[in-house]
Write a protein that holds these residues in place. Structure first.
Motif, PDB file in Angstrom:
ATOM      1  N   ASN A 149      -3.006  -3.112  -4.742  1.00 55.85           N
ATOM      2  CA  ASN A 149      -4.198  -2.284  -4.900  1.00 55.85           C
ATOM      3  C   ASN A 149      -5.015  -2.380  -3.612  1.00 55.85           C
ATOM      4  O   ASN A 149      -4.520  -2.874  -2.588  1.00 55.85           O
ATOM      5  N   GLY A 150      -6.244  -1.943  -3.625  1.00 58.05           N
ATOM      6  CA  GLY A 150      -7.062  -1.980  -2.418  1.00 58.05           C
ATOM      7  C   GLY A 150      -7.257  -3.384  -1.878  1.00 58.05           C
ATOM      8  O   GLY A 150      -7.287  -3.595  -0.661  1.00 58.05           O
ATOM      9  N   PHE A 179      -0.544  -1.228   9.082  1.00 52.81           N
ATOM     10  CA  PHE A 179      -0.843  -1.245   7.643  1.00 52.81           C
ATOM     11  C   PHE A 179      -2.094  -0.425   7.347  1.00 52.81           C
ATOM     12  O   PHE A 179      -2.159   0.302   6.343  1.00 52.81           O
ATOM     13  N   PHE A 180      -3.102  -0.521   8.204  1.00 52.29           N
ATOM     14  CA  PHE A 180      -4.348   0.230   8.012  1.00 52.29           C
ATOM     15  C   PHE A 180      -4.077   1.736   8.031  1.00 52.29           C
ATOM     16  O   PHE A 180      -4.586   2.481   7.185  1.00 52.29           O
ATOM     17  N   GLU A 232      -6.877   4.658  -0.997  1.00 49.43           N
ATOM     18  CA  GLU A 232      -7.962   5.174  -0.162  1.00 49.43           C
ATOM     19  C   GLU A 232      -8.699   4.027   0.526  1.00 49.43           C
ATOM     20  O   GLU A 232      -8.966   2.992  -0.079  1.00 49.43           O
ATOM     21  N   ARG A 233      -9.021   4.227   1.794  1.00 49.20           N
ATOM     22  CA  ARG A 233      -9.745   3.191   2.539  1.00 49.20           C
ATOM     23  C   ARG A 233     -11.199   3.124   2.059  1.00 49.20           C
ATOM     24  O   ARG A 233     -11.844   4.142   1.852  1.00 49.20           O
ATOM     25  N   HIS A 247     -12.269  -2.134   3.988  1.00 55.24           N
ATOM     26  CA  HIS A 247     -11.058  -2.004   4.805  1.00 55.24           C
ATOM     27  C   HIS A 247     -11.404  -1.720   6.277  1.00 55.24           C
ATOM     28  O   HIS A 247     -10.783  -2.270   7.198  1.00 55.24           O
ATOM     29  N   TYR A 248     -12.397  -0.861   6.481  1.00 55.12           N
ATOM     30  CA  TYR A 248     -12.816  -0.568   7.853  1.00 55.12           C
ATOM     31  C   TYR A 248     -13.386  -1.816   8.527  1.00 55.12           C
ATOM     32  O   TYR A 248     -13.146  -2.065   9.716  1.00 55.12           O
ATOM     33  N   ILE A 249     -14.145  -2.600   7.777  1.00 57.27           N
ATOM     34  CA  ILE A 249     -14.720  -3.823   8.353  1.00 57.27           C
ATOM     35  C   ILE A 249     -13.610  -4.806   8.727  1.00 57.27           C
ATOM     36  O   ILE A 249     -13.666  -5.454   9.783  1.00 57.27           O
TER      37      ILE A 249
END
Length: 535
Positions: free
Chosen positions: A395-396, A418-419, A429-430, A434-436
């Motif tokens: 999952n996320g 992976f990103f 969905e990011r 995830h961005y951090i």
């Protein structure tokens, strides 16, 4: 045994006809509770005469056996239906989550044929299925009509309505219901669950003094009363009052121990919680204490060991878990063990627990990836990650664990791969987190401009964590220009930390160099220590 069964059957046959029907309905009910739907209907079909009680009993047996669709068909085939029939099927549909169908049946029955049980069943259905507003609405719409017919809400109705108030965060409604409960119910009655619900609602809605008043005025309390009041103190961080209540309890159950341990843990008194856990284990079999640690208690104890890095105690708890037979097949406990070993750096034990698990969920895979990654074993973490992705066990949070592992191990190319593949290849969905993580990945590698570009172009407004991540990367690589910019943004989001951010930026160049102060001459009176969420 056979002769005893034959004798009982002969005795039943010799009973009067009405008594034999009563015995048969009991058999039908017992078969339903045992999950034997076919047997229940066979017994029902064998009845020479079927009255309304028999039909309702068979319907309830199908519900108890979990055969809701079959029960609905049976309900439609019934030659006659009364309020009990409707209350039973509404209750079954409620457990199955079929709220719309339940409401349709409720409205199908003429209003003058309803009673408190059909009304309660429908209100409870809405509450159980996350529709507290509709529950309150149904109560208010029908209260006047039913009151005129002397159909009054009972304790079960009020308990459901109080849960609805909690769901709606409505203290005013809870207070009005409290007044009705005092007016309509026997306050000295031994059915104390409605008073327990009042304590719970008041505590959760911020009226702890009212919860205390109900608790102290109750004439009869059960173990749930004490637990709910103790949980109320815990919610309001009144640890000493929770401990006093715990010590006053004559009979404690597993929930009692779990509530107080969790309360201590949440209030940074983890060692005290672990002392209680040890006391609990020592009390087993002594002084009439027969409470065994359950899954929640073990999970709480292991979490504290993770936070405090108490590997030796964690190993002892692991041994106790094995002794109690809660290891391999219990995913919750095993996941806690994996996290504990990961936090304590015992990666070999972490992998062994995972390998021996017979039941794994997504949390299990995430915990292993995270545990290996945070201990610098990024390559091993990615091997496990690939297996998780192949098995569709992700999952996320899986990708947060992957990105964090790559960041700790300096696997920049792999992490960015992976990103990039998250949404396109794996359908995840990011999020801002995830961005951090990706920013931290780039920042640790010194690719500060790319990290800043990612921050500026992400589809989310940067929060304090995002700017703090960039700032600490700038500190690590002595980039005071971007560091000053990040500090300015942090000052806007967290004014009390201004002086602290100023010192951090100054440290980028060293004490001998002059740095433009982005904060003016103001000094924060209540600065907080600077920190990063990335470890």
């Amino acid at each position: 045994m056979a002769s005893r069964t034959l004798a009982m059957a002969r005795a039943v046959q010799e009973l009067p006809h009405r008594s034999r029907l009563a015995w048969r309905t009991i058999d039908i009910s017992e078969a339903g509770k045992a999950g034997q739907a076919e047997k229940a209907l066979d017994l029902f079909d064998a009845m020479p005469v079927k009255n309304q009680i028999a039909w309702n009993t068979a319907l309830a047996a199908l519900i108890d056996a979990g055969r809701t669709d079959w029960a609905f068909s049976f309900f439609r085939e019934m030659p006659k239906r009364n309020a009990t029939s409707y209350a039973t099927i509404i209750g079954g549909l409620s457990r199955a989550g079929a709220t719309a169908r339940a409401r349709s049946l409720f409205e199908e029955l003429p209003l003058d044929q309803h009673n408190v049980f059909t009304w309660t069943a429908m209100v409870s259905c809405h509450v159980r299925n996350g529709e507290p507003d509709r529950a309150i609405e149904l109560f208010m719409v029908l209260y006047g009509e039913f009151f005129g017919r002397e159909v009054l809400p009972n304790a079960h109705m009020f308990s459901s309505l109080l849960k609805a108030c909690v769901g709606l965060h409505s203290l005013s409604m809870a207070l009005q219901l409290h007044a009705l409960i005092v007016k309509l119910l026997n306050e000295g009655g031994r059915d104390c669950f409605v008073w327990n619900a009042l304590i719970d609602a008041h505590a959760k809605l911020g009226a702890l003094s009212d919860a205390q008043k109900v608790f102290h005025e109750m004439q009869h309390r059960d173990i749930c009363t004490w637990n709910i009041m103790m949980d109320g103190y815990a919610r309001h961080k009144q640890v000493d009052k929770a401990l006093d209540l715990f010590s006053m309890m004559r009979n404690k159950d597993a929930f009692s121990w779990n509530i107080i341990m969790h309360c201590l843990s949440e209030n940074r008194r983890g060692k005290d919680a672990l002392h209680l856990f040890v006391d609990m284990v020592r009390l087993i079999g002594h002084c009439g204490e027969n409470v065994q640690p359950n899954t929640s208690i073990y999970t709480t104890a292991l979490h504290i060991c993770s936070v405090l890095a108490l590997l030796e105690l964690g190993i002892q708890i692991h041994a106790r878990i094995v002794k109690d037979g809660l290891c391999k097949g219990n995913a919750f406990v095993c996941n806690s063990l994996i996290s504990m070993y990961g936090s304590c750096g015992a990666t070999f034990d972490l992998e062994q627990v995972f390998d021996e698990m017979t039941v794994r969920d997504i949390v299990s895979w995430n915990a292993v990836i995270q545990g290996l990654g945070q201990n610098g074993l990024g390559r091993q973490a990615l091997v496990v990650a690939e297996r998780a992705l192949e098995k569709k066990m992700y999952n996320g949070n899986t990708f947060i664990a992957i990105l964090t592992s790559c960041s700790h191990a300096g696997l920049i190319v792999e992490g960015l791969s992976f990103f990039d593949a998250m949404a396109e290849k794996h359908g995840v969905e990011r999020t801002l987190d995830h961005y951090i993580c990706a920013m931290d990945l780039l920042g640790r590698a010194g690719r500060l401009e790319e990290a800043y570009g990612l921050l500026r172009n992400m589809p989310f407004a940067p929060n304090a964590v995002a700017w703090s991540t960039l700032l600490h990367s700038c500190l690590a690589h002595k980039n005071s220009v971007l560091g000053s910019m990040a500090a300015q943004e942090l000052r806007a989001l967290q004014p009390d930390g201004g002086e602290n951010y100023k010192r951090l930026v100054q440290s980028c160049r060293g004490s001998d160099e002059v740095v433009v102060n982005p904060f003016g001459n103001e000094k924060s009176q209540n600065h907080v220590p600077g920190c990063s969420w990335v470890t």
